[in-house]
Design an enzyme around this catalytic site. Structure first.
Site, PDB file in Angstrom:
ATOM      1  N   ASP A  95       0.532  -1.294   0.201  1.00  0.00           N
ATOM      2  CA  ASP A  95       0.066   0.193   0.089  1.00  0.00           C
ATOM      3  C   ASP A  95       1.345   0.859  -0.071  1.00  0.00           C
ATOM      4  O   ASP A  95       2.175   1.488   0.500  1.00  0.00           O
ATOM      5  CB  ASP A  95      -0.810   0.006   1.180  1.00  0.00           C
ATOM      6  CG  ASP A  95      -2.278   1.344   0.840  1.00  0.00           C
ATOM      7  OD1 ASP A  95      -2.167   0.947   0.213  1.00  0.00           O
ATOM      8  OD2 ASP A  95      -2.629   1.402   2.071  1.00  0.00           O
ATOM      9  N   HIS A  96       0.848   2.768  -0.398  1.00  0.00           N
ATOM     10  CA  HIS A  96       1.107   3.911  -1.299  1.00  0.00           C
ATOM     11  C   HIS A  96       3.333   2.734  -0.964  1.00  0.00           C
ATOM     12  O   HIS A  96       3.736   3.781  -0.124  1.00  0.00           O
ATOM     13  CB  HIS A  96       1.000   4.679   0.274  1.00  0.00           C
ATOM     14  CG  HIS A  96      -0.719   4.945  -0.319  1.00  0.00           C
ATOM     15  ND1 HIS A  96      -0.356   5.920  -1.031  1.00  0.00           N
ATOM     16  CD2 HIS A  96      -1.873   4.184   0.880  1.00  0.00           C
ATOM     17  CE1 HIS A  96      -1.967   5.741  -0.796  1.00  0.00           C
ATOM     18  NE2 HIS A  96      -2.938   4.785  -0.050  1.00  0.00           N
ATOM     19  N   ASP A 129       3.130   5.145  -4.896  1.00  0.00           N
ATOM     20  CA  ASP A 129       2.544   6.107  -5.370  1.00  0.00           C
ATOM     21  C   ASP A 129       3.658   7.346  -5.491  1.00  0.00           C
ATOM     22  O   ASP A 129       4.266   8.091  -3.928  1.00  0.00           O
ATOM     23  CB  ASP A 129       2.169   6.082  -3.773  1.00  0.00           C
ATOM     24  CG  ASP A 129       1.487   8.123  -3.097  1.00  0.00           C
ATOM     25  OD1 ASP A 129       1.190   8.495  -4.035  1.00  0.00           O
ATOM     26  OD2 ASP A 129       0.815   8.095  -1.921  1.00  0.00           O
ATOM     27  N   ASN A 144      -8.359   0.848   7.023  1.00  0.00           N
ATOM     28  CA  ASN A 144      -7.980   0.521   7.316  1.00  0.00           C
ATOM     29  C   ASN A 144      -8.050   1.467   8.926  1.00  0.00           C
ATOM     30  O   ASN A 144      -8.630   0.559   9.968  1.00  0.00           O
ATOM     31  CB  ASN A 144      -6.117   1.229   7.506  1.00  0.00           C
ATOM     32  CG  ASN A 144      -4.927   1.135   8.402  1.00  0.00           C
ATOM     33  OD1 ASN A 144      -4.874   0.531   9.212  1.00  0.00           O
ATOM     34  ND2 ASN A 144      -4.296   1.686   8.180  1.00  0.00           N
ATOM     35  N   THR A 145      -8.267   2.386   9.090  1.00  0.00           N
ATOM     36  CA  THR A 145      -8.774   3.157  10.496  1.00  0.00           C
ATOM     37  C   THR A 145      -9.570   3.010  11.549  1.00  0.00           C
ATOM     38  O   THR A 145      -9.940   2.813  12.467  1.00  0.00           O
ATOM     39  CB  THR A 145      -8.811   5.017  10.074  1.00  0.00           C
ATOM     40  OG1 THR A 145      -7.530   5.603   9.831  1.00  0.00           O
ATOM     41  CG2 THR A 145      -8.906   5.969  11.292  1.00  0.00           C
TER      42      THR A 145
HETATM   43  P1  13P Z   1      -8.208   4.744   5.976  1.00  0.00           P
HETATM   44  O1  13P Z   1      -7.500   4.353   7.259  1.00  0.00           O
HETATM   45  O2  13P Z   1      -9.391   6.012   5.831  1.00  0.00           O
HETATM   46  O3  13P Z   1      -9.706   3.550   6.281  1.00  0.00           O
HETATM   47  O4  13P Z   1      -7.578   4.287   4.706  1.00  0.00           O
HETATM   48  C1  13P Z   1      -6.881   3.145   4.543  1.00  0.00           C
HETATM   49  C2  13P Z   1      -6.443   3.141   2.820  1.00  0.00           C
HETATM   50  O5  13P Z   1      -6.539   4.169   2.132  1.00  0.00           O
HETATM   51  C3  13P Z   1      -5.312   2.972   2.616  1.00  0.00           C
HETATM   52  O6  13P Z   1      -4.675   3.289   1.701  1.00  0.00           O
END
Ligand code: 13P
Length: 282
Positions: A84-85, A106, A229-230
């Protein structure tokens, strides 16, 4: 054993649902997400940020952890392991060398030409790996870094899509990582324009805190992968806090797993919302 993100996202895109990306942080989260997704019969993408990879010990640790859990838990659903990223070509290469099946490059903080150049270098690393790129800039806070949002320009998206071989496109359209201040301001008109122009699976980052009806609308406008994620972190934290303030039990297995039910509930809800339930076997 792992699948490509493009396989499962292309199918979702064609059929009008979305694949959840759940970010993982440790062994326990990975286990809970795999177990619940298996129960729900949903294909999934396990997203790992560079910060989480460093925390867990490295790219090889993450690959071994995920594939060993799939084996030992008898997981049968399609699972993609996704960087991710990724912030550099080197990081994407390390992930691919370790066995990840999917990467995000990214380079969205750089100018468009440089972003396209680096994205092309990543696409050239291994044609069997799915590549996601970002245009515009998704704001908010991730891996403790805070950034402002910059909505993706439609012309920039056209350049990225026509001049690279990306499989998935994260166009910044108003979602942010972390918590929203008020209602998210998603640009649905631009989403529709981008959907019609690209005809490829789009990725909605910052899925936590976006109201359900906005997520459903986004899926109808081409979002075939939604990242969370959050929200998992918040419900886990709340449950663990409750446990440690009402309990003297100091066994780390009991402390960490006091958040298991909360994580699994969110995973099940998101799978239901995205319409991916049962799609693993169709
Ligand atoms: P959130 O943490 O806002 O859910 O975003 C997760 C995300 O986009 C990971 O790339």
């Amino acid at each position: 054993m792992l699948v490509n993100s493009k396989e499962i996202c292309n199918k979702a895109y064609q059929e009008g649902y979305a694949i959840p990306q759940f970010n993982i942080n440790n062994l326990e989260w990975t286990k809970y997400i795999l177990e619940e997704s298996e129960k729900q019969g949903s294909p999934i993408i396990l997203g790992v940020s560079e910060g989480a990879i460093k925390y867990m010990g490295g790219y090889n640790v993450v690959y071994s952890l995920v594939t060993s859990l799939i084996k030992d838990l008898g997981i049968k659903i399609p699972v993609s392991l996704h960087l991710d990223h990724g912030t550099s070509l080197e990081s994407c290469k390390k992930a691919i060398d370790a066995g990840f099946s999917s990467v995000m490059i990214d380079a969205s903080k750089l100018d468009l030409e440089t972003n396209i150049m680096i994205t092309n270098q990543v696409c050239d690393l291994d044609e069997n790996i799915s590549v996601e790129a970002e245009v515009g800039h998704i704001g908010g806070t991730e891996d403790n870094i805070t950034a402002d949002i910059a909505y993706a320009k439609v012309n920039d998206v056209a350049e990225m899509v026509s001049r690279t071989k990306i499989d998935l496109l994260a166009a910044a359209l108003g979602s942010v990582h972390g918590l929203y201040k008020g209602e998210p301001k998603l640009d649905f008109d631009r989403m529709l324009q981008i959907k019609e122009m690209t005809k490829m699976p789009l990725v909605l980052h910052g899925g936590s805190g976006i109201p359900d009806e906005m997520i459903r609308k986004s899926i109808s406008l081409g979002m075939a992968k939604v990242n969370f994620n959050t929200e998992l972190q918040i419900v886990w934290h709340r449950a663990v806090k409750e446990f440690v303030t009402t309990n003297e039990n100091y066994d780390p297995r009991k402390v960490i797993s006091s958040g298991e039910k909360a994580i699994k509930e969110v995973v099940a809800q998101k799978i239901e919302l995205l319409g991916s339930k049962g799609k693993a076997y169709e």
